[in-house]
Design an enzyme around this catalytic site. Structure first.
Site, PDB file in Angstrom:
ATOM      1  N   GLY A  15       0.817  -1.207   0.000  1.00  0.00           N
ATOM      2  CA  GLY A  15       0.000   0.000   0.000  1.00  0.00           C
ATOM      3  C   GLY A  15       0.851   1.258   0.000  1.00  0.00           C
ATOM      4  O   GLY A  15       2.076   1.211   0.137  1.00  0.00           O
ATOM      5  N   GLN A  16       0.195   2.402  -0.132  1.00  0.00           N
ATOM      6  CA  GLN A  16       0.925   3.668  -0.202  1.00  0.00           C
ATOM      7  C   GLN A  16       1.802   3.900   1.030  1.00  0.00           C
ATOM      8  O   GLN A  16       2.982   4.223   0.909  1.00  0.00           O
ATOM      9  CB  GLN A  16      -0.066   4.838  -0.315  1.00  0.00           C
ATOM     10  N   ASP A  40      -3.993 -11.307   5.400  1.00  0.00           N
ATOM     11  CA  ASP A  40      -5.244 -10.755   4.884  1.00  0.00           C
ATOM     12  C   ASP A  40      -6.123 -10.362   6.065  1.00  0.00           C
ATOM     13  O   ASP A  40      -6.604 -11.220   6.802  1.00  0.00           O
ATOM     14  CB  ASP A  40      -5.939 -11.807   4.015  1.00  0.00           C
ATOM     15  N   ALA A  64      -5.622  -1.358   5.207  1.00  0.00           N
ATOM     16  CA  ALA A  64      -6.999  -0.931   5.467  1.00  0.00           C
ATOM     17  C   ALA A  64      -7.858  -1.140   4.231  1.00  0.00           C
ATOM     18  O   ALA A  64      -7.359  -1.305   3.124  1.00  0.00           O
ATOM     19  CB  ALA A  64      -7.036   0.549   5.868  1.00  0.00           C
ATOM     20  N   THR A 105      -8.295   8.134  10.361  1.00  0.00           N
ATOM     21  CA  THR A 105      -8.688   9.073   9.320  1.00  0.00           C
ATOM     22  C   THR A 105      -9.429  10.293   9.852  1.00  0.00           C
ATOM     23  O   THR A 105     -10.063  10.239  10.924  1.00  0.00           O
ATOM     24  CB  THR A 105      -9.598   8.342   8.302  1.00  0.00           C
ATOM     25  N   TYR A 129     -17.094   4.083   5.742  1.00  0.00           N
ATOM     26  CA  TYR A 129     -15.650   4.049   5.919  1.00  0.00           C
ATOM     27  C   TYR A 129     -15.251   4.696   7.251  1.00  0.00           C
ATOM     28  O   TYR A 129     -14.494   4.122   8.039  1.00  0.00           O
ATOM     29  CB  TYR A 129     -14.966   4.753   4.751  1.00  0.00           C
ATOM     30  N   LYS A 133     -13.500   2.857  10.512  1.00  0.00           N
ATOM     31  CA  LYS A 133     -12.214   3.275  11.072  1.00  0.00           C
ATOM     32  C   LYS A 133     -12.360   3.655  12.552  1.00  0.00           C
ATOM     33  O   LYS A 133     -11.472   3.360  13.360  1.00  0.00           O
ATOM     34  CB  LYS A 133     -11.633   4.437  10.277  1.00  0.00           C
ATOM     35  N   TRP A 154      -6.276  12.720   3.379  1.00  0.00           N
ATOM     36  CA  TRP A 154      -6.002  13.021   1.973  1.00  0.00           C
ATOM     37  C   TRP A 154      -4.638  12.459   1.534  1.00  0.00           C
ATOM     38  O   TRP A 154      -3.797  13.170   0.977  1.00  0.00           O
ATOM     39  CB  TRP A 154      -6.071  14.535   1.736  1.00  0.00           C
TER      40      TRP A 154
END
Length: 295
Positions: A15-16, A40, A64, A105, A129, A133, A154
């Site tokens: 992921g990022q 997973d 996530a 988030t 979402y 979270k 963001w």
């Protein structure tokens, strides 16, 4: 515990944020970095088995369910991955005497505040979402494990799916783009998140024995400053070097309806992070410029 004895379990390595953490956590211990095939989060039994096999002293969980609009019709998966799995990680961390770093988030807030949100402000998520979270945050706190919850916003970077890459793709294809101008937040580079996380964790290594119990809790971790999605898009194109720049037209969120409601104000104060750890994130423009030169 010395670095050569410390094992760090890192989720979501593709992921990022996970990609950057796999590089940024070097030197803090042996990093066991797993992708979805190896861990997973939708398989809670596997989550328990992997943690018990690895026996980490620290779990870092950037993985996530991030498809905000899809979550509206995929509630079960979003809640399992974002809500239940962090709770399982936290329970296993508590059992091992390990610590957990988790990412949340701005969407836990409803966006109606006049000014930047602080950690103790009332939460009121407006979409699935955000609710998922928040459930993850609450499960971690309920477990009683040592933890850091970093709320960010963001998130963008040079890989995966994000606003930066979408704008660059569309900008190369179209003469004009319409971008929402009445939602405000702090675009945050994935590498900034990883770098600040690594700096905090370095403090935990050299800090006193009671560092984790003293510092456990939620912290806001975003770039400094704020802008709208329209302002973010315009800055992307100003830095892009595209031969032909698209016109970026500001529109209200009401003109771009989405399945999931977004908060109008996603600004979060980083003052607690600064006061506790002495770390200040760069301005969003500075970070974006660094990211663009790294492409």
């Amino acid at each position: 515990m010395s670095a050569d004895q410390r094992t760090i379990l890192l989720t979501g390595v593709n992921g990022q944020v996970g990609f950057e953490l796999a590089r940024g956590l070097q030197g803090l211990g042996k990093v066991v970095a797993l992708d979805r095939a190896g861990l997973d989060l939708s398989d809670l039994g596997q989550v328990r088995r992997v943690v018990r096999d690895v026996k980490p002293s620290l779990i870092v969980n950037p993985a996530a369910y991030t498809a905000v609009d899809k979550a509206e019709s995929d509630v079960g998966a979003a809640m399992r991955i974002n809500g239940e799995a962090p709770g399982v990680l936290a329970e296993e961390a508590k059992r091992l005497g390990a610590a957990l770093v988790h990412y949340s988030t701005d969407y836990v807030f409803d966006g109606t505040k006049d000014g930047a949100y602080v950690e103790d402000d009332a939460v009121n998520p407006q979409n699935v979402y955000g609710r998922s979270k928040l459930a993850g945050e609450q499960a971690i706190v309920a477990s009683g494990c040592d933890h850091l919850i970093f709320r960010t916003s963001w998130v963008y970077g040079t890989r995966g799916k994000n606003f930066l890459l979408t704008m660059l793709k569309l900008g190369a294809e179209r003469d004009e783009l319409s971008v929402v101008a009445d939602q405000i937040g702090a675009p945050t580079w994935s590498k900034t998140i990883a770098a600040l996380t690594a700096n905090v964790l370095a403090q935990s290594v050299t800090g006193p024995r009671k560092w984790w119990p003293k510092n456990s809790g939620a912290y806001h971790l975003t770039a400094s400053g704020s802008t709208s999605w329209h302002g973010f898009a315009q800055e992307i194109f100003d830095l892009s070097g595209l031969a032909k720049m698209p016109a970026v037209k500001p529109i209200p969120a009401s003109a771009y309806p989405t399945p999931a409601a977004r908060p109008a104000n996603s600004c979060m104060s980083n003052e607690k992070l600064i006061a506790t750890f002495g770390l200040r994130a760069p301005d969003w423009r500075e970070a974006l410029q660094l990211c663009m030169t790294a492409r």
